[in-house]
Write an enzyme that holds these catalytic residues in place. Structure first.
Site, mmCIF file in Angstrom:
data_model
loop_
_atom_site.group_PDB
_atom_site.id
_atom_site.type_symbol
_atom_site.label_atom_id
_atom_site.label_comp_id
_atom_site.label_asym_id
_atom_site.label_seq_id
_atom_site.Cartn_x
_atom_site.Cartn_y
_atom_site.Cartn_z
ATOM 1 N N GLY A 87 37.169 67.050 51.442
ATOM 2 C CA GLY A 87 36.137 66.624 52.387
ATOM 3 C C GLY A 87 36.731 65.756 53.484
ATOM 4 O O GLY A 87 37.955 65.602 53.588
ATOM 5 N N LYS A 99 39.735 60.169 57.061
ATOM 6 C CA LYS A 99 39.503 60.284 55.623
ATOM 7 C C LYS A 99 39.807 58.941 54.957
ATOM 8 O O LYS A 99 40.363 58.059 55.561
ATOM 9 C CB LYS A 99 40.401 61.374 55.023
ATOM 10 C CG LYS A 99 40.013 62.766 55.522
ATOM 11 C CD LYS A 99 40.859 63.886 54.933
ATOM 12 C CE LYS A 99 41.041 63.828 53.470
ATOM 13 N NZ LYS A 99 39.794 63.744 52.682
ATOM 14 N N GLY A 100 39.379 58.828 53.712
ATOM 15 C CA GLY A 100 39.695 57.616 52.974
ATOM 16 C C GLY A 100 38.495 56.752 52.648
ATOM 17 O O GLY A 100 38.655 55.650 52.119
ATOM 18 N N GLY A 101 37.289 57.280 52.931
ATOM 19 C CA GLY A 101 36.087 56.530 52.557
ATOM 20 C C GLY A 101 36.060 56.237 51.061
ATOM 21 O O GLY A 101 35.503 55.235 50.616
ATOM 22 N N GLU A 108 45.881 61.975 49.199
ATOM 23 C CA GLU A 108 45.352 63.163 49.886
ATOM 24 C C GLU A 108 46.343 63.663 50.923
ATOM 25 O O GLU A 108 46.615 64.860 51.027
ATOM 26 C CB GLU A 108 44.014 62.823 50.569
ATOM 27 C CG GLU A 108 42.900 62.555 49.577
ATOM 28 C CD GLU A 108 41.595 62.121 50.208
ATOM 29 O OE1 GLU A 108 40.566 62.239 49.537
ATOM 30 O OE2 GLU A 108 41.597 61.664 51.356
ATOM 31 N N LYS A 126 29.356 65.449 59.661
ATOM 32 C CA LYS A 126 30.701 64.862 59.761
ATOM 33 C C LYS A 126 31.422 65.283 61.055
ATOM 34 O O LYS A 126 32.468 64.738 61.386
ATOM 35 C CB LYS A 126 31.550 65.277 58.554
ATOM 36 C CG LYS A 126 30.957 64.924 57.186
ATOM 37 C CD LYS A 126 31.035 63.457 56.900
ATOM 38 C CE LYS A 126 30.524 63.063 55.533
ATOM 39 N NZ LYS A 126 31.399 63.374 54.430
#
Ligand SMILES: O=C[C@H](O)[C@H](O)[C@H](O)COP(=O)(O)O
Length: 228
Positions: A87, A99-101, A108, A126
């Protein structure tokens, strides 16, 4: 109207349909982290026995894969991976992502770097015109927290320590709000170069090869043709 959960499910299903023709006894699939990746993992269970196994980008995803009876492989033992599915917190038309929420950005990025293709799955909320409304996660060695935070102010951002959170690698996350991200690849490189930064959550030097974005009119496929 479909819920966000149903849209995530549609995106995950689209990715499962996309990877199915690639499956085979020796095939290893790269698997991301997060609520959308969880749905992909659950669907992947249907294909168990038709591929060799998966490499996970987090302890959380590894446990979920193992719970479905899918072999979880060490990346050090993997030389070829046709696809990585994950995602994103934001994606732009150039296939750059934040990314990285969920705090899994470093693993990743590492797993994705070994894969031939990065397939991003998300609901279409998104998709953004310009990255940066979502605060940029930056994984930092604990001893460098304040030094990196000061440096990030120099980039025009406001870093906040993610309280009570430790990454799978034993580090902390600074979430950086207010960055003007006009050149995502350049900013990724510059932040990654700060001493003490493990990596930042910009995925621009290596963006997605395909995005499957679910919306009320179905799943939209975004390709790197528009990559800026
Ligand atoms: O660290 C987490 C990951 O980068 C996730 O891919 C990202 O936060 C998106 O997660 P979700 O699918 O839950 O929105």
């Amino acid at each position: 109207m479909l819920s966000q959960q149903q849209l995530k499910q549609q995106a995950a299903d689209a990715a499962l349909a996309y990877i199915e023709p690639m499956l085979g006894a020796d095939v290893i699939i790269g698997v991301g982290t997060g609520s959308t990746a969880d749905l992909f993992i659950d669907g992947l269970a249907r294909y168990a026995g038709r591929f060799r196994g998966a490499v996970a980008s987090s302890v959380r995803s590894a446990e979920r894969l193992a719970g479905h009876g899918i072999a979880v492989l060490d990346l050090n033992d993997v030389t070829h991976m046709p696809v990585y599915v994950d995602g994103a917190d934001e994606i732009d038309a150039g296939m750059n992502m934040i990314k990285g929420g969920g705090g899994a950005l470093t693993r990743e990025k590492i797993v994705a770097s070994v894969a031939e293709q990065f397939v991003c799955i998300a609901d279409e909320s998104k998709l953004v015109g310009r990255l940066g409304r979502f605060p940029l996660p930056v994984e930092v060695l604990p001893m460098a927290r304040e030094a990196v935070a000061r440096a990030l102010h120099g980039f025009g951002g406001t870093p906040t320590l993610r309280e009570g959170f430790v990454t799978d690698n034993g580090n902390v996350i600074l979430d950086v709000a207010g960055l003007e991200i006009t050149d995502p690849a350049r900013l990724e490189q510059e932040i990654n170069n700060l001493p003490g930064v493990v990596t930042c959550g910009l995925f621009a030097l290596r963006g997605a090869n395909l995005a499957l974005l679910a919306g009320r009119d179905g799943v939209q496929r975004l390709l790197p043709g528009a990559r800026g």
